[in-house]
Design a protein around this motif. Structure first.
Motif: not given
Length: 194
Positions: A155-175
């Motif tokens: 759960k992120s408490y900062g910039d939601p757009a930046a957090a979502q980009r990082y989460f997307d990067q981690l998911k893409k890596c895992t895939d």
């Protein structure tokens, strides 16, 4: 049901193997404790040259499950030697070693974390050891897991757009890593050197 160790490690730790994240946890079930210790030692022998280390953080003897921690010691050291991280861990009750970012200092802090994992309440400061932004770890504790701006791997408490980009990067890596692993690429080839 016992799942293959390597499959669980790839599913949960692909971003660590890729060098995108300093650490992650995964749970593994097995009745063969000695075999698991041999497996961990074998992986450490293979991954050590790539700047990775694997350790058992917690054992549940009744359920035959173990909590494993795959991390990049140099990246963890950089986190643990930051003054704001040290202050936070002290406030959470950690006894800081003289050099928290040294190999011995990191090991001592990980031992303290392991003891806390066996306690009555969950140590939410674990996010520091997983490479979550300190502001997110503090935000989660202060808000008791509510009022977050974005939710992904944590759960992120900062910039939601930046957090979502990082989460997307981690998911893409895992895939990608899962696809490569299931098509026969060995984990050692997927482990990016530090």
């Amino acid at each position: 049901m016992e799942r293959p160790f390597e499959t669980v490690m790839i599913e949960q730790c692909a971003p660590v193997l890729a060098g995108l994240k300093p650490a992650n946890l995964f749970r593994h079930e097995t009745r063969d404790k000695a075999g698991l210790h041999r497996t961990v030692a074998g992986w450490n022998a293979q991954l050590g040259g790539r700047g990775l280390r694997l350790m058992i953080l917690k054992e549940c003897p009744h359920g035959h499950w173990f909590l494993l921690y795959l991390y990049r010691p140099a990246r963890l050291a950089a986190i643990l030697e930051q003054p704001e991280t040290c202050r936070f861990l002290e406030q959470e009750g950690y006894a800081l070693p003289a050099c928290p970012g040294s190999p011995d200092g990191c090991q001592e802090l990980l031992r303290q974390l392991a003891r806390r994992l066996c306690g009555d309440s969950f140590p939410h400061e674990i996010g520091v050891f997983l490479g979550y932004p300190l502001s997110d770890v503090i935000g989660f504790i202060r808000n008791r897991g509510r009022n977050f701006t974005c939710c992904g791997c944590w759960k992120s408490y900062g910039d939601p757009a930046a957090a979502q980009r990082y989460f997307d990067q981690l998911k893409k890596c895992t895939d990608i890593y899962l696809r490569l692993f299931h098509s026969g690429t060995p984990i050692l080839r997927l482990a990016v050197p530090a």
